[in-house]
Scaffold this motif. Structure first.
Motif, short mmCIF file in Angstrom:
data_model
loop_
_atom_site.label_atom_id
_atom_site.label_comp_id
_atom_site.label_asym_id
_atom_site.label_seq_id
_atom_site.Cartn_x
_atom_site.Cartn_y
_atom_site.Cartn_z
N LYS A 55 2.89 12.65 0.48
CA LYS A 55 2.27 13.25 -0.71
C LYS A 55 2.11 12.24 -1.85
CE LYS A 55 3.98 17.93 0.26
NZ LYS A 55 4.80 19.06 -0.23
N LEU A 56 2.53 11.01 -1.64
CA LEU A 56 2.48 9.99 -2.70
C LEU A 56 1.43 8.94 -2.36
CD1 LEU A 56 6.32 9.54 -3.35
CD2 LEU A 56 4.73 11.16 -4.41
N THR A 57 0.22 9.14 -2.84
CA THR A 57 -0.87 8.23 -2.50
C THR A 57 -0.74 6.87 -3.19
OG1 THR A 57 -2.24 9.10 -4.30
CG2 THR A 57 -2.42 10.18 -2.16
N ASN A 58 0.08 6.80 -4.24
CA ASN A 58 0.21 5.56 -5.02
C ASN A 58 1.51 4.80 -4.73
OD1 ASN A 58 -2.24 5.78 -6.72
ND2 ASN A 58 -1.24 7.64 -7.46
N TYR A 59 2.23 5.21 -3.71
CA TYR A 59 3.53 4.60 -3.42
C TYR A 59 3.42 3.10 -3.13
CZ TYR A 59 8.26 4.17 -1.53
OH TYR A 59 9.57 3.80 -1.30
N ALA A 60 2.31 2.68 -2.54
CA ALA A 60 2.14 1.27 -2.17
C ALA A 60 2.10 0.34 -3.38
CB ALA A 60 0.87 1.10 -1.34
N ASN A 61 1.99 0.89 -4.59
CA ASN A 61 1.96 0.05 -5.79
C ASN A 61 3.32 -0.53 -6.14
OD1 ASN A 61 -0.79 0.51 -6.31
ND2 ASN A 61 -0.37 2.41 -7.41
N LEU A 62 4.39 -0.03 -5.52
CA LEU A 62 5.74 -0.40 -5.93
C LEU A 62 6.15 -1.79 -5.44
CD1 LEU A 62 7.47 3.06 -5.42
CD2 LEU A 62 7.04 1.89 -7.59
N ASP A 63 6.92 -2.47 -6.29
CA ASP A 63 7.40 -3.83 -6.04
C ASP A 63 8.52 -3.79 -4.99
OD1 ASP A 63 8.50 -6.39 -6.15
OD2 ASP A 63 8.39 -6.52 -8.33
N PRO A 64 8.38 -4.52 -3.89
CA PRO A 64 9.44 -4.54 -2.86
C PRO A 64 10.80 -4.98 -3.39
CG PRO A 64 7.40 -5.52 -2.01
CD PRO A 64 7.20 -5.30 -3.49
N ARG A 65 10.81 -5.76 -4.48
CA ARG A 65 12.09 -6.21 -5.04
C ARG A 65 12.96 -5.05 -5.51
NH1 ARG A 65 10.88 -10.35 -9.77
NH2 ARG A 65 9.50 -8.62 -10.33
N VAL A 66 12.32 -3.95 -5.86
CA VAL A 66 13.03 -2.82 -6.44
C VAL A 66 13.32 -1.74 -5.39
CG1 VAL A 66 12.99 -1.15 -8.34
CG2 VAL A 66 11.86 -3.35 -8.61
N LEU A 67 12.63 -1.81 -4.26
CA LEU A 67 12.81 -0.82 -3.21
C LEU A 67 13.98 -1.17 -2.29
CD1 LEU A 67 9.05 -0.33 -2.23
CD2 LEU A 67 10.47 1.27 -3.54
N HIS A 68 14.41 -0.19 -1.53
CA HIS A 68 15.41 -0.37 -0.46
C HIS A 68 16.72 -0.96 -0.97
CE1 HIS A 68 12.04 0.65 2.02
NE2 HIS A 68 11.40 -0.47 1.73
N GLN A 69 17.17 -0.47 -2.10
CA GLN A 69 18.45 -0.88 -2.64
C GLN A 69 19.57 -0.06 -1.98
OE1 GLN A 69 18.84 -3.51 -4.61
NE2 GLN A 69 16.63 -3.81 -4.54
N PRO A 70 20.79 -0.56 -1.98
CA PRO A 70 21.89 0.12 -1.28
C PRO A 70 22.13 1.56 -1.72
CG PRO A 70 22.54 -2.12 -1.80
CD PRO A 70 21.21 -1.90 -2.48
#
Length: 345
Positions: free
Chosen positions: A100-115
């Motif tokens: 449902k999030l069409t704009n999710y790809a805009n996010l910086d990988p540095r901030v994603l997938h944190q513990p």
């Protein structure tokens, strides 16, 4: 008879659609002054969904209320870093439907997938930033400041400000000693306490609510500051400078999450996706001056934000820095030494 049956079927179908459709309302529980009113108004205008905006002043207050209500009453909350970890483990958050999030790809990988949420199943980054070191040029030359240990310099005595946030303040002490901001070692936490205890004679105040005002008015000479506050303060008082200590610093990210008991989950996903739009994320940064995790928004920021190392830090600025994550039962150890620090003469 057939006509009557057809009419009944149509009425049932219509009733089902009416019942399944969510009311045009969204209950947001967030930090005060963290989503511009113009953004909320624009969301309502574009979607017809009315936003009911309620605020809190600390993660602890938000967490306590959501836990008490078992996730009911609100559709969006905005916890910081390790509070996401606590809330998902407590079963207080619903999974995010990425489809449902069409704009999710805009996010910086540095901030994603944190513990605190390794697969971002329960959270979507909204704003992020750091707790750095700010000083006044009237007191010291910023070029001579490179370490958290510089707070012990005699020029700062009696004029240091530390955060009233336990993990942030212990985080800088741990970093100054070469440890992780997420240490679970009692020996290391104790060493951080002793570092802070040694610094305490130079400390004027522990504060999180009026940091920028204290720097602007020159009530303090140096100390901890969130990068967004630093941006504002430096624009108000050109004698202020923001420094990234070589040991690194605590990083934080405030994330959009949906409580497990939310009654308007579809509306919540629409709101999250709206905030992920580059033009909307840009407005939020330029209103509140923190860093955006939205790479597409970063490209269209106005020059003063794009060129500021406070709001747009480089990878070199953040070398050795870490996001503050959950420490499990070691939090009790932090709280014990925090209480000892705050009550020490």
């Amino acid at each position: 008879m057939q006509r009557l049956l057809a009419t009944v079927v149509m009425l049932l179908l219509w009733t089902g659609v009416a019942v399944s459709a969510e009311p045009k309302v969204l209950n947001v529980f967030n930090w005060s002054e963290y989503v511009p009113q113009t953004v909320l108004d624009r969301f309502t205008k574009e979607t017809g969904i009315k936003v009911v905006y309620t605020t809190y002043e600390s993660n602890e207050a938000m967490y306590a209320k959501i836990k008490l209500l078992r996730g009911k009453g609100y559709d969006i909350v905005v916890p910081s870093t390790y509070f996401i970890d606590m809330m998902r483990k407590d079963g207080l958050l619903a999974k995010i439907d990425r489809a449902k999030l069409t704009n999710y790809a805009n996010l910086d990988p540095r901030v994603l997938h944190q513990p605190f949420d390794p697969q971002n199943e329960f959270s979507v980054p909204y704003m992020w930033g750091n707790t750095g070191l700010m000083v006044n040029r009237k007191v010291v030359d910023p070029a001579t400041i490179s370490s958290w240990n510089d707070l012990f310099r005699p020029e700062f005595k009696g004029g240091v400000i530390l955060s009233d946030d336990l993990r942030d303040t212990f985080g800088i002490a741990l970093k100054a000693l070469g440890y992780s901001v997420n240490s679970t070692s009692e020996a290391e936490i104790k060493a951080a306490y002793e570092w802070l205890l040694k610094l305490k004679p130079s400390v004027r105040v522990f504060d999180v609510t009026a940091t920028k005002q204290a720097f602007i008015a020159e009530e303090v000479k140096g100390g901890m500051s969130w990068n967004g506050d630093a941006f504002i303060a430096m624009n108000e008082n050109p004698d202020l400078a923001f420094v990234y200590p070589k040991e690194g610093l605590p990083l934080w990210v405030d994330s959009l999450a949906i409580p497990i008991g939310a009654e308007h989950k579809d509306n919540a996903h629409k709101f999250i996706d709206f905030l992920l739009r580059p033009d909307i994320a840009k407005l939020c940064v330029e209103e509140y001056n923190y860093s955006t995790p939205n790479l597409a928004a970063q490209k269209i920021l106005d020059a003063r934000h794009a060129q500021s190392r406070a709001t747009s830090p480089t990878d070199a600025d953040l070398k050795n820095s870490e996001f503050t994550n959950g420490v499990g039962k070691a939090l009790d150890v932090y709280e014990k030494y925090w209480e000892m620090l705050k009550t020490a003469d």
